[in-house]
Design a protein around this motif. Structure first.
Motif, PDB file in Angstrom:
ATOM      1  N   ASP A   4      -6.579  61.186  14.829  1.00 52.53           N
ATOM      2  CA  ASP A   4      -6.275  60.385  13.640  1.00 52.53           C
ATOM      3  C   ASP A   4      -5.194  59.405  14.065  1.00 52.53           C
ATOM      4  O   ASP A   4      -4.007  59.709  14.028  1.00 52.53           O
ATOM      5  CB  ASP A   4      -5.801  61.283  12.492  1.00 52.53           C
ATOM      6  N   LEU A   5      -5.634  58.232  14.492  1.00 50.70           N
ATOM      7  CA  LEU A   5      -4.730  57.284  15.120  1.00 50.70           C
ATOM      8  C   LEU A   5      -3.678  56.745  14.160  1.00 50.70           C
ATOM      9  O   LEU A   5      -2.528  56.560  14.550  1.00 50.70           O
ATOM     10  CB  LEU A   5      -5.537  56.144  15.746  1.00 50.70           C
ATOM     11  N   ASP A   6      -4.037  56.511  12.911  1.00 45.86           N
ATOM     12  CA  ASP A   6      -3.054  56.022  11.941  1.00 45.86           C
ATOM     13  C   ASP A   6      -1.901  57.010  11.792  1.00 45.86           C
ATOM     14  O   ASP A   6      -0.730  56.634  11.794  1.00 45.86           O
ATOM     15  CB  ASP A   6      -3.700  55.775  10.575  1.00 45.86           C
ATOM     16  N   GLU A  28      -8.087  59.065  26.061  1.00 41.99           N
ATOM     17  CA  GLU A  28      -8.841  58.030  25.353  1.00 41.99           C
ATOM     18  C   GLU A  28      -8.409  56.631  25.792  1.00 41.99           C
ATOM     19  O   GLU A  28      -9.243  55.748  25.977  1.00 41.99           O
ATOM     20  CB  GLU A  28      -8.698  58.172  23.836  1.00 41.99           C
ATOM     21  N   LEU A  29      -7.122  56.429  25.971  1.00 40.49           N
ATOM     22  CA  LEU A  29      -6.614  55.122  26.382  1.00 40.49           C
ATOM     23  C   LEU A  29      -7.192  54.700  27.726  1.00 40.49           C
ATOM     24  O   LEU A  29      -7.530  53.533  27.935  1.00 40.49           O
ATOM     25  CB  LEU A  29      -5.074  55.150  26.449  1.00 40.49           C
ATOM     26  N   ALA A  30      -7.323  55.645  28.637  1.00 37.63           N
ATOM     27  CA  ALA A  30      -7.836  55.343  29.968  1.00 37.63           C
ATOM     28  C   ALA A  30      -9.307  54.937  29.945  1.00 37.63           C
ATOM     29  O   ALA A  30      -9.777  54.274  30.875  1.00 37.63           O
ATOM     30  CB  ALA A  30      -7.640  56.545  30.892  1.00 37.63           C
ATOM     31  N   SER A  31     -10.014  55.267  28.876  1.00 38.28           N
ATOM     32  CA  SER A  31     -11.456  55.004  28.861  1.00 38.28           C
ATOM     33  C   SER A  31     -11.935  54.068  27.757  1.00 38.28           C
ATOM     34  O   SER A  31     -13.070  53.611  27.802  1.00 38.28           O
ATOM     35  CB  SER A  31     -12.217  56.328  28.759  1.00 38.28           C
ATOM     36  N   THR A  32     -11.087  53.745  26.777  1.00 37.59           N
ATOM     37  CA  THR A  32     -11.566  52.940  25.657  1.00 37.59           C
ATOM     38  C   THR A  32     -11.726  51.473  26.048  1.00 37.59           C
ATOM     39  O   THR A  32     -10.983  50.947  26.879  1.00 37.59           O
ATOM     40  CB  THR A  32     -10.639  53.046  24.429  1.00 37.59           C
ATOM     41  N   ASP A  34     -12.256  49.378  23.319  1.00 39.86           N
ATOM     42  CA  ASP A  34     -11.893  48.769  22.038  1.00 39.86           C
ATOM     43  C   ASP A  34     -10.434  48.326  22.128  1.00 39.86           C
ATOM     44  O   ASP A  34      -9.521  49.153  22.117  1.00 39.86           O
ATOM     45  CB  ASP A  34     -12.094  49.797  20.917  1.00 39.86           C
ATOM     46  N   GLU A  35     -10.208  47.008  22.242  1.00 37.54           N
ATOM     47  CA  GLU A  35      -8.849  46.504  22.465  1.00 37.54           C
ATOM     48  C   GLU A  35      -7.893  46.835  21.331  1.00 37.54           C
ATOM     49  O   GLU A  35      -6.720  47.126  21.564  1.00 37.54           O
ATOM     50  CB  GLU A  35      -8.887  44.995  22.709  1.00 37.54           C
ATOM     51  N   SER A  36      -8.375  46.803  20.105  1.00 38.21           N
ATOM     52  CA  SER A  36      -7.517  47.123  18.971  1.00 38.21           C
ATOM     53  C   SER A  36      -7.092  48.591  19.023  1.00 38.21           C
ATOM     54  O   SER A  36      -5.926  48.922  18.801  1.00 38.21           O
ATOM     55  CB  SER A  36      -8.249  46.827  17.664  1.00 38.21           C
ATOM     56  N   ARG A  37      -8.016  49.438  19.332  1.00 38.14           N
ATOM     57  CA  ARG A  37      -7.697  50.862  19.444  1.00 38.14           C
ATOM     58  C   ARG A  37      -6.794  51.110  20.650  1.00 38.14           C
ATOM     59  O   ARG A  37      -5.861  51.901  20.579  1.00 38.14           O
ATOM     60  CB  ARG A  37      -8.984  51.681  19.530  1.00 38.14           C
ATOM     61  N   ALA A  38      -7.076  50.426  21.761  1.00 32.09           N
ATOM     62  CA  ALA A  38      -6.246  50.584  22.962  1.00 32.09           C
ATOM     63  C   ALA A  38      -4.803  50.205  22.659  1.00 32.09           C
ATOM     64  O   ALA A  38      -3.874  50.885  23.114  1.00 32.09           O
ATOM     65  CB  ALA A  38      -6.795  49.731  24.100  1.00 32.09           C
ATOM     66  N   PHE A  60      -1.663  47.934  32.439  1.00 29.71           N
ATOM     67  CA  PHE A  60      -1.959  46.906  31.441  1.00 29.71           C
ATOM     68  C   PHE A  60      -1.209  45.600  31.724  1.00 29.71           C
ATOM     69  O   PHE A  60      -1.526  44.566  31.141  1.00 29.71           O
ATOM     70  CB  PHE A  60      -1.660  47.413  30.032  1.00 29.71           C
ATOM     71  N   LEU A  61      -0.243  45.632  32.627  1.00 30.65           N
ATOM     72  CA  LEU A  61       0.448  44.408  33.027  1.00 30.65           C
ATOM     73  C   LEU A  61      -0.423  43.556  33.940  1.00 30.65           C
ATOM     74  O   LEU A  61      -0.224  42.352  34.048  1.00 30.65           O
ATOM     75  CB  LEU A  61       1.748  44.747  33.771  1.00 30.65           C
ATOM     76  N   ARG A  62      -1.382  44.182  34.577  1.00 31.28           N
ATOM     77  CA  ARG A  62      -2.205  43.516  35.580  1.00 31.28           C
ATOM     78  C   ARG A  62      -3.488  42.925  35.012  1.00 31.28           C
ATOM     79  O   ARG A  62      -4.265  42.326  35.736  1.00 31.28           O
ATOM     80  CB  ARG A  62      -2.548  44.494  36.697  1.00 31.28           C
ATOM     81  N   GLY A  63      -3.698  43.085  33.732  1.00 30.52           N
ATOM     82  CA  GLY A  63      -4.906  42.542  33.125  1.00 30.52           C
ATOM     83  C   GLY A  63      -4.682  41.141  32.618  1.00 30.52           C
ATOM     84  O   GLY A  63      -3.727  40.460  33.001  1.00 30.52           O
ATOM     85  N   ASP A  64      -5.576  40.732  31.752  1.00 26.19           N
ATOM     86  CA  ASP A  64      -5.409  39.407  31.161  1.00 26.19           C
ATOM     87  C   ASP A  64      -5.453  39.488  29.639  1.00 26.19           C
ATOM     88  O   ASP A  64      -5.740  38.510  28.967  1.00 26.19           O
ATOM     89  CB  ASP A  64      -6.445  38.422  31.694  1.00 26.19           C
ATOM     90  N   ASP A  65      -5.166  40.667  29.109  1.00 25.74           N
ATOM     91  CA  ASP A  65      -5.088  40.861  27.669  1.00 25.74           C
ATOM     92  C   ASP A  65      -3.620  40.752  27.261  1.00 25.74           C
ATOM     93  O   ASP A  65      -2.824  41.657  27.545  1.00 25.74           O
ATOM     94  CB  ASP A  65      -5.659  42.226  27.282  1.00 25.74           C
ATOM     95  N   ALA A  66      -3.267  39.657  26.630  1.00 32.64           N
ATOM     96  CA  ALA A  66      -1.863  39.385  26.308  1.00 32.64           C
ATOM     97  C   ALA A  66      -1.262  40.432  25.380  1.00 32.64           C
ATOM     98  O   ALA A  66      -0.106  40.814  25.547  1.00 32.64           O
ATOM     99  CB  ALA A  66      -1.721  37.988  25.703  1.00 32.64           C
ATOM    100  N   GLU A  67      -2.011  40.889  24.414  1.00 32.12           N
ATOM    101  CA  GLU A  67      -1.472  41.881  23.474  1.00 32.12           C
ATOM    102  C   GLU A  67      -1.138  43.188  24.177  1.00 32.12           C
ATOM    103  O   GLU A  67      -0.081  43.776  23.949  1.00 32.12           O
ATOM    104  CB  GLU A  67      -2.453  42.128  22.319  1.00 32.12           C
ATOM    105  N   LEU A  68      -2.025  43.645  25.036  1.00 33.86           N
ATOM    106  CA  LEU A  68      -1.770  44.895  25.764  1.00 33.86           C
ATOM    107  C   LEU A  68      -0.669  44.708  26.805  1.00 33.86           C
ATOM    108  O   LEU A  68       0.180  45.582  26.976  1.00 33.86           O
ATOM    109  CB  LEU A  68      -3.057  45.406  26.405  1.00 33.86           C
TER     110      LEU A  68
END
Length: 187
Positions: A4-6, A28-32, A34-38, A60-68
């Motif tokens: 229950d993420l909330d 879950e984080l290692a496999s999801t 879904d960017e919002s869920r991550a 997550f610093l090495r990706g290109d997803d600014a939010e993460l």
């Protein structure tokens, strides 16, 4: 057990997420995909002080997803106090990266640099913050954050406290920049 993420996000804010729950969140984080869920899973790990998962968060610093990347940098530097280990990322993000369209990662890097400068000498970071804090910077949000980061790095009190004491914003900014330039010249 279903996450229950909330509820976990709220409990992470309070610091009441257990180790077994963190282990499930990390799986879950290692496999999801879904960017919002991550983002929310990463938030739970960060706020839960689960530093044993530093490598996962740093990934997550090495990706290109600014939010993460923004949240990963904030977690590693601000929440966990590991800026010294991530200075290369702080520097790169402070200079700006092409995929940080909103500039949020750069703002977190500025803040992390200021906190780092409280207890460390780093003329490169100091000089870059000074450059970003000058009135010539056409990004007023980045300029404000750089000024506040310099103030923290110099051990100054909060800007709002100063304004309540009668000093206007321009006077405060000029004083912070002058002190930062003095420190830069001395280092």
């Amino acid at each position: 057990m279903s996450i229950d993420l909330d509820e976990l996000v709220e409990r992470a804010k309070e610091g009441t997420v257990g180790k077994q729950e963190i282990a499930e969140v990390v799986r879950e984080l290692a496999s999801t995909e879904d960017e919002s869920r991550a983002y929310r899973l990463l938030y739970v790990v960060g706020r839960s002080s689960a530093t044993e998962h530093e490598d996962l968060v740093a990934g997550f610093l090495r990706g290109d997803d600014a939010e993460l990347a923004k949240l990963a940098l904030q977690t590693l530097c601000t929440f966990w106090g590991l800026t010294e280990s991530y200075l290369d990322f702080v520097r790169a993000f402070l200079d700006g990266v092409s995929w940080d369209y909103s500039g949020d990662v750069q703002l977190i890097a500025a803040s992390a640099a200021g906190e780092h400068l409280r207890d460390h000498t780093d003329t490169g970071l100091l000089a870059r913050l000074v450059e970003l804090a000058y009135p010539e910077n056409d990004n007023p949000v980045l300029r404000r954050v750089a000024l506040e980061a310099l103030a923290r790095g110099l051990g100054d009190p909060d800007r709002e406290t100063l304004r309540a004491g009668g000093e206007d914003r321009d006077g405060w900014a000029a004083r912070v920049l002058a002190r930062a330039e003095d420190r830069l010249a001395a280092e």
